[in-house]
Structures are given as C-alpha cells and as structure tokens.
Motif scaffolding. Sequence first.
Motif, short mmCIF file in Angstrom:
data_model
loop_
_atom_site.label_atom_id
_atom_site.label_comp_id
_atom_site.label_asym_id
_atom_site.label_seq_id
_atom_site.Cartn_x
_atom_site.Cartn_y
_atom_site.Cartn_z
N SER A 290 0.83 -1.21 0.00
CA SER A 290 0.00 0.00 0.00
C SER A 290 0.86 1.26 0.00
O SER A 290 0.58 2.22 -0.71
CB SER A 290 -0.92 -0.01 1.23
N LYS B 209 2.21 7.10 -6.75
CA LYS B 209 1.34 8.21 -7.17
C LYS B 209 2.02 9.55 -6.94
O LYS B 209 1.97 10.44 -7.80
CB LYS B 209 0.02 8.14 -6.40
N SER C 77 -0.99 -4.21 -13.57
CA SER C 77 -1.98 -5.30 -13.42
C SER C 77 -1.42 -6.41 -12.54
O SER C 77 -2.12 -6.92 -11.64
CB SER C 77 -2.36 -5.86 -14.79
N PRO D 279 -7.22 -3.93 -4.41
CA PRO D 279 -8.30 -3.79 -5.40
C PRO D 279 -7.96 -2.73 -6.44
O PRO D 279 -7.19 -1.81 -6.17
CB PRO D 279 -9.50 -3.38 -4.55
N PHE D 280 -8.57 -2.85 -7.61
CA PHE D 280 -8.32 -1.90 -8.69
C PHE D 280 -8.68 -0.48 -8.29
O PHE D 280 -8.02 0.49 -8.68
CB PHE D 280 -9.10 -2.31 -9.94
N ARG D 281 -9.75 -0.34 -7.49
CA ARG D 281 -10.17 1.00 -7.07
C ARG D 281 -9.12 1.70 -6.23
O ARG D 281 -9.17 2.93 -6.06
CB ARG D 281 -11.50 0.91 -6.30
N ARG D 282 -8.17 0.93 -5.70
CA ARG D 282 -7.09 1.53 -4.91
C ARG D 282 -6.23 2.45 -5.76
O ARG D 282 -5.61 3.38 -5.24
CB ARG D 282 -6.24 0.40 -4.31
N LEU E 31 -7.35 4.63 -7.76
CA LEU E 31 -8.04 5.91 -7.85
C LEU E 31 -8.32 6.54 -6.49
O LEU E 31 -8.58 7.74 -6.41
CB LEU E 31 -9.37 5.73 -8.60
N SER E 32 -8.28 5.75 -5.44
CA SER E 32 -8.58 6.27 -4.10
C SER E 32 -7.41 7.10 -3.57
O SER E 32 -6.24 6.78 -3.80
CB SER E 32 -8.90 5.14 -3.13
#
Length: 411
Positions: free
Chosen positions: A268, A275, A384, A393-396, A398-399
């Motif tokens: 994480s 980012k 990927s 998760p994939f949404r991670r 964008l979060s």
Amino acid sequence: MLKNIIRNLITRGLVALINFLVLIFSARYLGVSTRGEISIFLLNIVVFQAINEIFTGYSIVHYLPRFDFRKLVAAGIIYTLVCCLLLNIIFVFSGLTLPGYELAGFVVSLLVILHTFNCVLLLGKQQVKLFSLLSFMQPALLLAGIFFFNFSLHVFTFKSYLYPLFFSFTVSWVVSSFFVLKLYRQSVRSNVFSLKSLLVNGLYFQLSALMFVFANRFTYYLLPDVAQVGIYSAASALMESVLLFAAGIAPVLISKAANHQNRLEAASLTLSLAKVSTLVTVFFALLVFCIPGSFFVLVLGQPFYDVRSLMLLYAPGIVLVSFFSLMAAYLAATGQQRLVALCYLPGFLHTALVGPLLVNYAGVEGAAITAGISYLLMFIVLTSVFLHVTKLPFRRLLSVTPDIANIRALF
C-alpha cells in the motif's frame, strides 16, 4: 524511513545536477560525435554490469538478512572477475567495443561493477546514509575531472571523459570497499547460503534490467551514426532527470520492503509513493515543456537543436516509468523478480521487433516513439500484476484517502 527518503532525494538532486553539468560539458566542449562515443561506451558498460549483476545486483538485498555475508562478498568478487573477463573477450571479438579502448572498457567496467556491488551490500544492510554519500561522490569526482581536463589541460577528446570516469570510480570503489570490509569483519559466520537461488533470482532481475534499458537504448545500435546517437542520448538523459523523485525513493523502498514484516502495508505504501512520484514527475516535465528550444542550443551547442522536440516525444514514457518503477522495486525486494521480467518482456519485444522499422522510417524521432510505446506496455502489464500479487483492489489506484494516511504516517 522518511529521513532516509529525504536524504536520498537530496543526494539524487545533487547527482542529477552534476550529471546535467557533465552532459553540458561533454556535449558543448567535446562535440556531438564524441558524445555519441561516450554513449556507446557507457551502454557497453551497462550491458557488462547487467549480466554480471545476476549475482552482484540489487536482487541480493532480498537475501542479505538471511545468507552468510562473508560468503556473499567472496563469491561476488570471484564471480565479477571471471564474468568481466569473459564478457570483454566476447565484446572484443564481436566488434562491439570502441576501437582502441578495449582494455579501458574492461577496466572501467570492473571498477563500476565492484563499486556498485559494495553499494548494494551497504544498502542491504540499511546503511542508507552511506549509500547516499557514495552515490554522490562518484559523479562529483567525474565532474571535477572533466573540469580539470577541459580547462586546465585543454583536452577536448574522448579521453577527457574516460580518464575522469576511471579516476572517479577508482576512488569510490576504494572508499566503499573500506566500509564493506568493516561489515565483513563484524558479520557472524553462518552456513546459510544458496548459490542457486541467488543466481536464479539474479538472472530474472538482470533480464528485467536489460529489457528495461534496451526499451530505450537498444535503438543506439540502430541509429546510422554516432552523431545521431549523441543527440538522442542527450535528449534521453535530460528527460530522465525528471525521474529524480522515483530514483530517490526506490533504493529506500527496496531496503524497507525486504525487511518489512507486513507485506500488505508495504504494498500500500509503494502504491502511494508511486502516485506521489508520478505527480512530481509530471510537474517537472511541464517545466521542461516551458523551456524554449533556444535554451538547449545555447547550453549544449547548435548541433543539439533537435533535443527539445525529442524530449517532448520521450516525456510521456518517462511519466509512466515514474509510476511503475516503484512497483517493480517492491516486487524485486520481495523476491518476485521473475514477475518483473515477464512484465518487461512485452516492452522489450516491441523495441526489438518494431524499433528497427520506426528508426528506419523516422530516425531519432522513431527511437523516441519506440521507447514511449515500450514503456506504455510495461506500465499496463506491471500495474496489473502488482495489483494481482498484492491483492490490492483496482479501485485503490483511484482512491486518495489511503495515500494521505500512508504519507502522513511517514511523518
């Protein structure tokens, strides 16, 4: 960890500045053709280093907390001597070395690899402060040597780069060897050592490194003359300087992940730092876009008038590298280098198969486009795989909330 990151970022910033000055002086005072010779000479060293570091590269950081330190050092030195000798013989008979500099290529490659091996050992022992100091010392000595040859001896040939390069790595190797010897004497003897696992993991690591390097620099061998190599290598080096943040984080992240007990937390944090790295890289890339082409002509000389346009073509790929390189560092530190190699394979194959067509059609512009597409393929596959392996998760992607928490935790 934050202190180590900041220290390494400061060091990387100074190194980037020094490398920029080295580029300016080698381009402006040595000429575009000599700059091309330098690029080919350094690329050969990179190939030597990548193959040799099957054993002595960053992949051993994963094993340093587990294996006998003394056996690692002794085996690494023996491996380096044999490997460099054999590779030099192959390159000489293949005609890939610069004519007249075959012995120099062997000696400098040996020094580069031994010094880098020492730095990897120090990093693996979490001697980040010392690692940063050594990372700064070598380019600083190189720049001082180039100044001396250009302005004191008035020598403006390839030798005015070669001799300072030799001197800088000799001094750095001696200093780094002193500190590794201290660790060697303090280490506790152990029977835990597996040459097979080191070589297998190292092989994947170096295959990854070669494929990543060749995603851009393989086209050096495809361009028709050293002048074009000189122009394109200058554009690549200048644009890659915006990777300062990613380059500063990666070594610290490798050391941290290799010794971290909670893999999910480390993954994480890696994504959060990736980012931030991308945002910083985009900011610096936009600054480059604002610099007029006349500036590069003023600094580098008239033969480099195409540098800015090549940098703009190369920039999108560099932004992608700033993101996925930290994921690759995490996978390497956790002993999953095979996955990194597989993720880099599509990009490498694109450069090897499509690169010759694009270079033949569009010259140096084709080389920049080739690199950008290769980096895009690496980005898609590696992101990927990273999400799949870490169970994030994939949404991670964008979060933002977990990223803010991770960055705050560093403080």
